[in-house]
Design a protein around this motif. Sequence first.
Motif, short mmCIF file in Angstrom:
data_model
loop_
_atom_site.label_atom_id
_atom_site.label_comp_id
_atom_site.label_asym_id
_atom_site.label_seq_id
_atom_site.Cartn_x
_atom_site.Cartn_y
_atom_site.Cartn_z
N ALA A 238 0.38 50.10 2.12
CA ALA A 238 -0.77 50.53 2.90
C ALA A 238 -0.20 51.01 3.99
CB ALA A 238 -1.92 49.59 2.96
N SER B 154 -3.50 43.40 12.78
CA SER B 154 -2.76 44.13 11.79
C SER B 154 -2.95 45.53 11.82
CB SER B 154 -2.88 43.50 10.45
OG SER B 154 -2.36 42.35 10.31
N GLN C 123 1.26 48.84 7.15
CA GLN C 123 1.37 47.51 6.80
C GLN C 123 2.40 46.97 7.41
OE1 GLN C 123 0.15 46.73 2.73
NE2 GLN C 123 1.96 45.46 2.24
N GLY C 124 2.30 45.59 7.68
CA GLY C 124 3.62 44.81 8.35
C GLY C 124 3.79 45.04 9.90
N LYS D 40 -2.63 47.70 9.83
CA LYS D 40 -3.43 48.30 8.71
C LYS D 40 -4.86 47.99 8.62
CE LYS D 40 -2.81 45.19 4.71
NZ LYS D 40 -2.53 45.20 3.42
N ASP D 41 -5.40 47.13 9.52
CA ASP D 41 -6.78 46.97 9.55
C ASP D 41 -7.60 47.95 10.48
OD1 ASP D 41 -6.73 45.04 7.48
OD2 ASP D 41 -6.31 43.64 9.29
N ARG E 207 -5.70 49.65 -3.78
CA ARG E 207 -4.30 50.70 -3.70
C ARG E 207 -3.30 49.90 -4.82
NH1 ARG E 207 0.01 48.61 -1.16
NH2 ARG E 207 -1.35 47.14 -0.07
N ILE F 13 -10.01 38.98 -5.75
CA ILE F 13 -9.72 37.80 -4.99
C ILE F 13 -10.15 37.93 -3.38
CG2 ILE F 13 -7.41 38.05 -4.83
CD1 ILE F 13 -7.25 34.85 -5.14
N ARG G 19 4.78 35.42 8.05
CA ARG G 19 4.28 35.14 9.58
C ARG G 19 3.59 33.82 9.28
NH1 ARG G 19 1.45 40.60 9.95
NH2 ARG G 19 3.22 41.81 10.64
N LEU H 3 0.18 39.63 -2.13
CA LEU H 3 -0.26 39.62 -0.83
C LEU H 3 0.90 40.55 -0.23
CD1 LEU H 3 -1.02 35.83 -0.73
CD2 LEU H 3 -2.81 37.96 -0.48
N ALA H 4 0.66 40.95 1.18
CA ALA H 4 1.43 41.43 1.82
C ALA H 4 2.73 40.72 2.53
CB ALA H 4 1.01 42.12 3.35
N THR I 201 -6.07 40.62 -7.08
CA THR I 201 -6.14 41.43 -5.93
C THR I 201 -7.18 42.13 -5.67
OG1 THR I 201 -4.97 43.16 -4.55
CG2 THR I 201 -5.13 43.41 -7.08
N LEU J 184 -13.52 43.73 0.03
CA LEU J 184 -13.37 44.30 1.29
C LEU J 184 -13.83 45.95 1.04
CD1 LEU J 184 -10.09 44.02 3.26
CD2 LEU J 184 -12.26 43.17 3.85
N ALA K 21 4.42 40.64 4.79
CA ALA K 21 4.64 40.47 6.06
C ALA K 21 3.78 39.06 6.63
CB ALA K 21 3.98 41.79 6.70
N GLY K 22 2.57 39.18 5.81
CA GLY K 22 1.37 38.20 6.27
C GLY K 22 2.14 36.67 5.65
N LEU L 88 -3.82 33.43 10.56
CA LEU L 88 -2.85 34.59 10.62
C LEU L 88 -3.21 35.40 11.75
CD1 LEU L 88 -0.48 36.37 9.25
CD2 LEU L 88 -2.43 37.72 8.17
#
Length: 358
Positions: free
Chosen positions: A212, A94, A215-216, A96-97, A147, A164, A193, A186-187, A143, A66, A189-190, A28
């Motif tokens: 989040a 990303s 996100q995206g 969001k990270d 959130r 997970i 992509r 999952l998002a 997940t 995480l 967007a990911g 990704l």
Amino acid sequence: MSGNVSLCQEGDGKVSRVIRMGTRKSQLARIQTDSVASRLKELYPEVQLEIVAMSTIGDKILDTALSKIGEKSLFTKELENALERNEVDIVVHSLKDLPTSLPTGFTIGAILQRENPHDAVVLHPKNAGLTLDSLPGKSVIGTSSLRRAAQLKKRFPQLEFENIRGNLNTRLKKLDEKDDYAAIILAAAGLKRMGWENRISQILGPEDCMYAVGQGALAVEVRAQDRDILEMVSVLHHPDTVLRCISERAFLKQLEGGCSVPVAVHTEVKGSMLYLTGAVYSLDGADCLKDTMQTCVEIDNKVSESAQECVHVAVTANNISSSALDAAEKLGMDLANVLLNKGAKDILTTARKLNDAR
Ligand code: DPM
């Protein structure tokens, strides 16, 4: 153009710039970096781009949720070290990270147009055709996002939620090849992509699960003092996305939340208005504080003169109206203050303590 940019003599004697882009090694991250590289290549055909791939702590620790790893800039630290040492000039993340404050010396020089920011349900093939509503009771949903779990536990109390971990490839493998999970979240967007849009069986709207902060959206991190590179990447900024994400990041920052707290948002730009909905949740979703506010973000063409003056939640956007950026940041802070006055701090502190004790 000069500064930190290395020059390269080509066969025909022409000198061209070499810009090095740092990336994580995951598929990704590579795809995201390549997409920014091709945008830059279109805009600056004379520039040579080099891609430098690295592993980060977040990629190495795959067995822990995480939210349990006490490292704030999990996926970003090694890449920032390389930026600082001038080994690379640009890092694509990303958004969001990326924490709401970056270490001194770094800034987000571009936020690209946001993909679909919502979360998506990916079903085990045996459950094809079902939805979160129609899955059998006690089905296990994978997940590790506090959130997602908080919102979905409240909305779908008949389902169970388990952690997970791993990159997207690993997670899809764990889903398909074992019988541990009925579905994973999952998002979108990911997935898009990665070319896995066809695995999306349901997109979760704000009534099911808000997304989040950031996100995206993809973000380009650079050295704050590197004016040449900052100017070069600034044309990648997508104004509506920048305004939305600045309000979201200001909301999270004012709440003092990191990437591992149950905080969710929803934003929209309609005409000259920016709308922000933000919420904080207890881990089981039972407690929730949520509100919506809006502000005017009319573009007045007054752009900031100096880079120092125009940093909003670690984003440098000198080519966007500074009053609009100010208004977006204030909106996020104001909404956070409304929730803080209603007790958001207690909800987040308790969520953090409980998560740390798990
Ligand atoms: C952050 C979270 C997750 C990532 C927490 C959250 C998901 C963690 C998990 C801050 N970063 O969303 O509540 O599911 O265990 C991440 C993904 C992307 C960027 C993958 C995903 C791709 C989408 C994007 C991991 N970071 O969320 O499915 O670019 O926004």
